[in-house]
Scaffold this motif. Sequence first.
Motif, short mmCIF file in Angstrom:
data_model
loop_
_atom_site.label_atom_id
_atom_site.label_comp_id
_atom_site.label_asym_id
_atom_site.label_seq_id
_atom_site.Cartn_x
_atom_site.Cartn_y
_atom_site.Cartn_z
N ASP A 92 20.40 -4.88 38.75
CA ASP A 92 19.26 -5.79 38.69
C ASP A 92 18.16 -5.14 37.86
N PRO A 93 17.72 -5.76 36.77
CA PRO A 93 16.70 -5.12 35.93
C PRO A 93 15.37 -4.91 36.64
N LEU A 94 15.12 -5.62 37.72
CA LEU A 94 13.86 -5.45 38.46
C LEU A 94 13.94 -4.33 39.50
N ALA A 95 15.14 -3.85 39.79
CA ALA A 95 15.31 -2.89 40.87
C ALA A 95 14.55 -1.57 40.67
N PRO A 96 14.55 -0.97 39.47
CA PRO A 96 13.82 0.29 39.33
C PRO A 96 12.34 0.17 39.69
N ALA A 97 11.69 -0.88 39.23
CA ALA A 97 10.27 -1.06 39.56
C ALA A 97 10.09 -1.30 41.06
N GLN A 98 10.99 -2.07 41.66
CA GLN A 98 10.88 -2.34 43.08
C GLN A 98 11.08 -1.08 43.92
N VAL A 99 12.03 -0.25 43.52
CA VAL A 99 12.25 1.01 44.24
C VAL A 99 11.02 1.89 44.16
N MET A 100 10.44 2.03 42.96
CA MET A 100 9.26 2.88 42.82
C MET A 100 8.08 2.32 43.60
N GLN A 101 7.92 1.00 43.57
CA GLN A 101 6.83 0.38 44.33
C GLN A 101 6.96 0.66 45.83
N GLN A 102 8.19 0.56 46.36
CA GLN A 102 8.41 0.85 47.77
C GLN A 102 8.16 2.32 48.07
N ALA A 103 8.54 3.19 47.15
CA ALA A 103 8.33 4.62 47.35
C ALA A 103 6.84 4.95 47.42
N VAL A 104 6.07 4.40 46.49
CA VAL A 104 4.63 4.67 46.46
C VAL A 104 3.95 4.04 47.67
N SER A 105 4.40 2.85 48.05
CA SER A 105 3.82 2.20 49.23
C SER A 105 4.03 3.03 50.48
N ALA A 106 5.20 3.67 50.60
CA ALA A 106 5.52 4.45 51.79
C ALA A 106 4.88 5.82 51.79
N HIS A 107 4.74 6.44 50.62
CA HIS A 107 4.32 7.84 50.56
C HIS A 107 3.03 8.08 49.79
N GLY A 108 2.54 7.09 49.08
CA GLY A 108 1.30 7.24 48.34
C GLY A 108 1.48 7.74 46.93
N HIS A 109 2.49 8.55 46.70
CA HIS A 109 2.71 9.14 45.39
C HIS A 109 4.10 9.72 45.36
N VAL A 110 4.73 9.73 44.18
CA VAL A 110 6.03 10.37 43.99
C VAL A 110 5.85 11.49 42.97
N ASP A 111 6.31 12.70 43.34
CA ASP A 111 6.13 13.86 42.47
C ASP A 111 7.27 14.07 41.49
N GLY A 112 8.43 13.52 41.81
CA GLY A 112 9.55 13.71 40.90
C GLY A 112 10.68 12.75 41.19
N VAL A 113 11.51 12.54 40.17
CA VAL A 113 12.67 11.65 40.27
C VAL A 113 13.92 12.45 39.93
N VAL A 114 14.93 12.34 40.77
CA VAL A 114 16.26 12.88 40.48
C VAL A 114 17.19 11.68 40.35
#
Length: 270
Positions: A92-114
């Motif tokens: 799904d082309p929208l999935a990467p943005a949705q995943v990052m949005q959920q990550a930031v919503s839950a934790h406030g910030h993401v320091d790195g991506v693997v």
Amino acid sequence: MTRTTTPTAAGTASFDFRGRVYLVTGASRRVGIGAGIARQLAAAGADLVLQSWSPHDAGQPWGEDSEGPASIAAECEAMGATVTQIAADFADPLAPAQVMQQAVSAHGHVDGVVANHARGMAGTLETIDAAELDLSFAVNARATALLVKEFAAQHDGRPGGRVVLFTSGQHRGGMPAELPYVLSKGAIQQMTASLAAHLAPRLITVNCVNPGPTDTGWADEAGERWVRERMPQGRWGRPDDAANLVLWLLSDQAQWVCGQTIDSEGGFSR
């Protein structure tokens, strides 16, 4: 909760990731590389966002680990990590943005991506078709690039910005029976230097790992023997071998390593 880092069998006690949050994709199978990375990061004090998509595994010879995502998260939580699980289909082309949005919503910030996720699909020149090529590129290459885009957009400049991508061994020798996988994984390796050059002024490093043949349960007996005979150390790679390198690339010690593809495959001789 007071966090203390916990040494693991692979020896992660020298890393301290307390206060940092990492998104690890492809953490669906307990025997997989994503699970190994998640465990080591949790042991070193990190909080985690774990993406999985088990329906992909269900369609593969090795099958789905139906309890895998929940079990991996529970292991990491037992070490003190705060864990957010996200099931997302990167076709799904929208999935990467949705995943990052959920990550930031839950934790406030993401320091790195693997970006460890992968669609693995066999196919020779005679058997490949447009549909499988498009899907492999979408999941492996397109989703990876979009995840990096979304990560960079939310990163606020704090120290420790990291991106670790995953390629395969296609740049070291032919893999003619896995063309959809090879072509899309090759694109990941080729995007590494350009993404790194773009993000380095913001002190975000981008590097790429080729983990070599890793024992995650995908090979049949003949394949297992073929690989082992070509390993100078007499064994396959293990998920912790890849995780050891990933943790170092995420660490402050690796700030000066940027834009590299690192082959960590035990001297594998093709």
